[in-house]
Design a protein around this motif. Structure first.
Motif, PDB file in Angstrom:
ATOM      1  N   MET A 203       0.834  -1.168   0.000  1.00 27.07           N
ATOM      2  CA  MET A 203       0.000   0.000   0.000  1.00 27.07           C
ATOM      3  C   MET A 203       0.891   1.248   0.000  1.00 27.07           C
ATOM      4  SD  MET A 203      -2.428   0.815   2.987  1.00 27.07           S
ATOM      5  CE  MET A 203      -3.725   1.677   3.063  1.00 27.07           C
ATOM      6  N   GLU A 204       0.609   2.118  -0.930  1.00 20.33           N
ATOM      7  CA  GLU A 204       1.422   3.310  -1.086  1.00 20.33           C
ATOM      8  C   GLU A 204       0.771   4.484  -0.380  1.00 20.33           C
ATOM      9  OE1 GLU A 204       3.004   6.022  -4.682  1.00 20.33           O
ATOM     10  OE2 GLU A 204       2.718   3.899  -5.077  1.00 20.33           O
ATOM     11  N   LEU A 205       1.512   5.141   0.495  1.00 21.31           N
ATOM     12  CA  LEU A 205       0.998   6.291   1.238  1.00 21.31           C
ATOM     13  C   LEU A 205       1.482   7.586   0.576  1.00 21.31           C
ATOM     14  CD1 LEU A 205       1.677   5.099   4.868  1.00 21.31           C
ATOM     15  CD2 LEU A 205      -0.492   5.110   3.658  1.00 21.31           C
ATOM     16  N   LYS A 206       0.579   8.533   0.463  1.00 12.89           N
ATOM     17  CA  LYS A 206       0.936   9.831  -0.114  1.00 12.89           C
ATOM     18  C   LYS A 206       1.267  10.809   1.003  1.00 12.89           C
ATOM     19  CE  LYS A 206      -1.747   9.490  -4.281  1.00 12.89           C
ATOM     20  NZ  LYS A 206      -2.708  10.138  -5.163  1.00 12.89           N
TER      21      LYS A 206
END
Length: 132
Positions: free
Chosen positions: A1-4
């Motif tokens: 999961m990529e967090l901004k």
């Protein structure tokens, strides 16, 4: 999961503090430039309805009420005034000087200096103070 990331680093430069510094420098130079033009010889200048504020000329001829002439606060005999002015303004691209005459100075003394300016094609300004 990529967090901004929410906090991004901005590459822009804020000019708000720069305008404050420029404004303060402008005020400083305006105040100091009016203090520079003070002369050691005190004369009471005539009043005029309006005066144009312009750059102060470094060369000034002061005429006292008793008919004495001064160039840059140094006394100069009337007979040598023309030669001193020519030597002082020699080599300038736009030779200019200011006449500072007391309001009670004889008109002939002022005209004498104006004739020197006319003869040598010098630009001339007459110092006055603004009428209240």
């Amino acid at each position: 999961m990529e967090l901004k990331r929410r906090n991004r680093i901005s590459a822009e430069f804020s000019m708000a503090s720069m305008t404050d510094i420029i404004f303060l420098l402008l005020i400083f130079f305006m105040i100091t430039s009016s203090a520079i033009s003070q002369s050691a010889i005190e004369v009471k200048l005539p009043q005029a309805a309006s005066t144009n504020q312009s750059a102060q000329d470094p060369t000034s001829v002061t005429i006292s009420t008793d008919g004495k002439y001064y160039i840059a606060d140094k006394a100069v005999p009337k007979e040598q005034l023309e030669q001193h002015l020519v030597n002082t303004l020699q080599g300038q691209q736009n030779p200019t000087f200011t006449i500072r005459a007391d309001e009670n100075t004889r008109h002939g003394d002022v005209v004498f200096v104006m004739e020197i300016a006319e003869k040598h094609k010098f630009n001339l300004a007459i110092a006055t103070v603004q009428k209240d």
